[in-house]
Design a protein around this motif. Structure first.
Motif, PDB file in Angstrom:
ATOM      1  N   ASP A  10       0.901  -1.209  -0.075  1.00  8.96           N
ATOM      2  CA  ASP A  10       0.109   0.001   0.034  1.00  8.96           C
ATOM      3  C   ASP A  10       0.999   1.000  -0.074  1.00  8.96           C
ATOM      4  O   ASP A  10       1.910   1.212   0.751  1.00  8.96           O
ATOM      5  N   LYS A  11       0.217   2.175  -0.730  1.00 13.23           N
ATOM      6  CA  LYS A  11       1.195   3.767  -0.829  1.00 13.23           C
ATOM      7  C   LYS A  11       0.262   4.718  -0.927  1.00 13.23           C
ATOM      8  O   LYS A  11      -0.668   4.572  -1.818  1.00 13.23           O
ATOM      9  N   VAL A  12       0.215   5.813  -0.103  1.00 10.61           N
ATOM     10  CA  VAL A  12      -0.512   6.733  -0.200  1.00 10.61           C
ATOM     11  C   VAL A  12       0.146   8.154  -0.501  1.00 10.61           C
ATOM     12  O   VAL A  12       1.074   8.230  -0.073  1.00 10.61           O
ATOM     13  N   HIS A  63      -4.721   6.305  -3.464  1.00 10.29           N
ATOM     14  CA  HIS A  63      -4.117   5.240  -2.810  1.00 10.29           C
ATOM     15  C   HIS A  63      -3.751   4.319  -3.676  1.00 10.29           C
ATOM     16  O   HIS A  63      -4.586   3.730  -4.589  1.00 10.29           O
ATOM     17  N   LYS A  65      -2.340   0.283  -4.557  1.00  9.54           N
ATOM     18  CA  LYS A  65      -2.258  -1.102  -4.123  1.00  9.54           C
ATOM     19  C   LYS A  65      -1.414  -1.944  -4.880  1.00  9.54           C
ATOM     20  O   LYS A  65      -1.477  -1.839  -6.101  1.00  9.54           O
TER      21      LYS A  65
END
Length: 68
Positions: A10-12, A63, A65
């Protein structure tokens, strides 16, 4: 020597710009970069703000994924 690699799941990321076209370009550029590390867009949230001088300001949260 022992190497251990952990995948990013995950990376925001946060983006801001003074117009929608610039905001879209920034997001699209980062989408291409994140494809290299096997991340896809999961969710996008955006807002528009009007400052006290009447100028528009746009922001977005994307966001990413991991592909499964």
């Amino acid at each position: 020597m022992n190497f251990q690699f952990d995948l990013i799941e995950d990376k925001v990321e946060f983006f801001e710009a003074i117009d929608l076209k610039t905001l879209e370009q920034k997001i699209n550029k980062q989408i291409e970069i994140n494809k290299a590390i096997m991340l896809t867009v999961h969710h996008v949230s955006h807002q528009m703000h009007l400052d006290d001088k009447g100028r528009l300001f746009y922001s977005a949260v994307v966001h990413f994924k991991a592909k499964k």
